[in-house]
Scaffold this active site. Structure first.
Site: not given
Length: 302
Positions: A72, A114, A205, A207-208
């Protein structure tokens, strides 16, 4: 991400050899609230993905030329910063990346699968501050505390990202427990973690960002509850161990020196899974490998 059409027989054979399923998760976007600054240099594999000078997402270095993050976060181009705990540091490596490979079964509604690979335009220089993360060799239950780290917002009222890398200790929770908050979580491909006191949280903030357990990359921050208000709900992570085959094959297919290795791996894969006729066909006609790889990329690890 479209590939060549596949013969029905090839699809059936490989579908029997590798398991796939899936549905489900929830809102995206993440930050660490009530975390603490990470010990300096403790996460040397963590990278920051920028669009221009705008921070977008975090990721992890899994090879000198490859970053693993979540789907995403997809953009057409990134500037990848590595080698610093500071979010903005002009004195470290910054490498452009224009090739990204989203998992072919990613669902942007449910956040299932994801996960995404980003190829750097040239290899990073490894050092004490830039290292490759260890991927889990097998999927196993995790009964120890884990650490999540990120540059996301550090308070519910904050409007800018943290200037330094923040860490928080979290504990994996069971899928039945996680389903009380997110009923569509798929335990095979997702995992959930929460702080014991429910006072620390990821939200918009992060993500990943990596979830590290016993020195291995077990998860990537995928989704969480929004708005982030205490007591905080668990966070949902992409379960990295389920994607080892996909990661290896993508890096191999998109490496210019991979042909012989690709043939070898393909034949070994078929033999291991009892597909002797297909292995012989690949040996006799290496052109079939392209079809084989496209199928493998669409089927998740067992």
């Amino acid at each position: 991400m479209a590939g060549p059409s596949l013969s029905p027989l090839l699809v059936v054979l490989l579908s029997l050899a590798l398991a796939s399923v899936g549905q489900g998760a929830q809102d995206t976007g993440e930050r660490i609230i009530n975390g603490i600054p990470c010990p300096r240099g403790s996460q040397p594999w963590q990278v920051a993905l920028f669009q221009g000078r705008e921070f977008e997402c975090a990721g992890v270095l899994i090879h000198e030329q490859w970053v693993l993050t979540v789907a995403h976060c997809y953009l057409r181009e990134y500037m990848v910063q590595m080698g610093s705990d500071l979010l903005f540091d002009e004195n470290v490596q910054r490498i452009r990346a224009t090739e990204s490979f989203i998992h072919p079964r990613y669902n942007n509604v449910t956040d299932l699968h994801d996960i995404m690979l980003v190829k750097l335009s040239y290899p990073a220089t490894l050092s004490s501050t830039v290292e490759i993360v260890l991927l889990p060799e097998v999927c196993q239950e995790i009964d120890t505390d884990c650490t999540v780290s990120g540059w996301g917002l550090t308070s519910m009222n904050a409007t800018t990202n943290s200037s330094e890398l923040m860490c928080s200790n979290v504990t994996r929770i069971s899928i039945p427990e996680c389903k009380k908050t997110y009923d569509s979580v798929v335990g095979r491909f997702m995992m959930c973690a929460d702080s014991l006191d429910k006072l620390s949280c990821i939200c918009t903030g992060d993500s990943g960002s990596p979830l590290m357990c016993n020195g291995y990359l077990e998860g990537l921050v995928s989704s969480g509850h929004f708005p982030c208000v205490p007591p905080f709900d668990p966070a949902v992570y992409t379960r990295v161990c389920r994607y080892r085959k996909w990661i290896v094959f993508v890096m191999c297919v998109h490496h210019e020196k991979c042909d012989n290795f690709l043939e070898m791996v393909s034949i070994a894969f078929c033999i291991t899974n009892g597909m002797i006729p297909l292995a012989k066909a690949i040996h006799d006609n290496f052109g079939l490998v392209e079809d084989l790889m496209q199928t493998v990329l669409a089927i998740t690890d067992t």
